[in-house]
Motif scaffolding. Structure first.
Motif, PDB file in Angstrom:
ATOM      1  N   SER A   1       0.699  -1.134   0.050  1.00 42.47           N
ATOM      2  CA  SER A   1      -0.214   0.008  -0.042  1.00 42.47           C
ATOM      3  C   SER A   1       0.878   1.147   0.051  1.00 42.47           C
TER       4      SER A   1
ATOM      5  N   GLU B   1      -9.118   6.043  -0.214  1.00 44.47           N
ATOM      6  CA  GLU B   1      -9.795   4.705   0.233  1.00 44.47           C
ATOM      7  C   GLU B   1      -8.651   4.063   0.586  1.00 44.47           C
TER       8      GLU B   1
ATOM      9  N   ILE C   1      -8.348   1.988   4.202  1.00 44.03           N
ATOM     10  CA  ILE C   1      -8.241   0.651   4.352  1.00 44.03           C
ATOM     11  C   ILE C   1      -7.102   0.053   5.058  1.00 44.03           C
TER      12      ILE C   1
ATOM     13  N   PRO D   1      -8.628  -5.477  10.052  1.00 46.77           N
ATOM     14  CA  PRO D   1      -9.575  -6.551   8.923  1.00 46.77           C
ATOM     15  C   PRO D   1     -10.879  -6.616   9.573  1.00 46.77           C
TER      16      PRO D   1
ATOM     17  N   LEU E   1     -13.134  -3.756   8.973  1.00 46.87           N
ATOM     18  CA  LEU E   1     -13.356  -3.549   7.432  1.00 46.87           C
ATOM     19  C   LEU E   1     -14.326  -4.382   7.032  1.00 46.87           C
TER      20      LEU E   1
END
Length: 113
Positions: free
Chosen positions: A51, A86, A90, A95, A98
């Motif tokens: 990321s 976004e 994230i 997790p 999410l």
């Protein structure tokens, strides 16, 4: 050609008779060595690294887009900026969190992840 054939034959025989037998004996006797050797083949979670690289590329694109169009109100810039937000969102989430969040209403498939 004979040299290449001899080299391949010698290395194959050496591997099967000496090296592989020694390797199997060492891993059978030493549990720490076995863990150390197999650790290199384990899959690790590299979401942060990936990321980071993607966000660097997106930021670079945003700079190029702003120079090209001389403004930030074009659709490509706005969509890419949304993607960057976004991605940062994230990465910042855990997790389990999410799974309970809905996709942004602007997106075509407004479903729970």
């Amino acid at each position: 050609m004979l040299f290449i054939g001899f080299s391949i034959s010698f290395s194959t025989i050496w591997y099967l008779t000496y090296y592989r037998a020694r390797y199997l004996r060492q891993t059978k006797n030493s549990q720490t060595l076995k863990v150390k050797l197999y650790a290199e083949f384990e899959v690790t979670d590299d979401l942060k690294y990936v990321s980071l690289k993607i966000s660097q590329e997106i930021k670079s694109y945003l700079k190029r887009n702003q120079v090209l169009y001389q403004a930030i109100n074009n659709p490509n810039y706005q969509n890419t900026r949304y993607m960057l937000e976004e991605l940062e969102f994230i990465v910042a989430l855990k997790p389990k969190t999410l799974m309970r969040i809905k996709i942004h209403p602007r997106m075509p498939n407004n479903k729970t992840i």
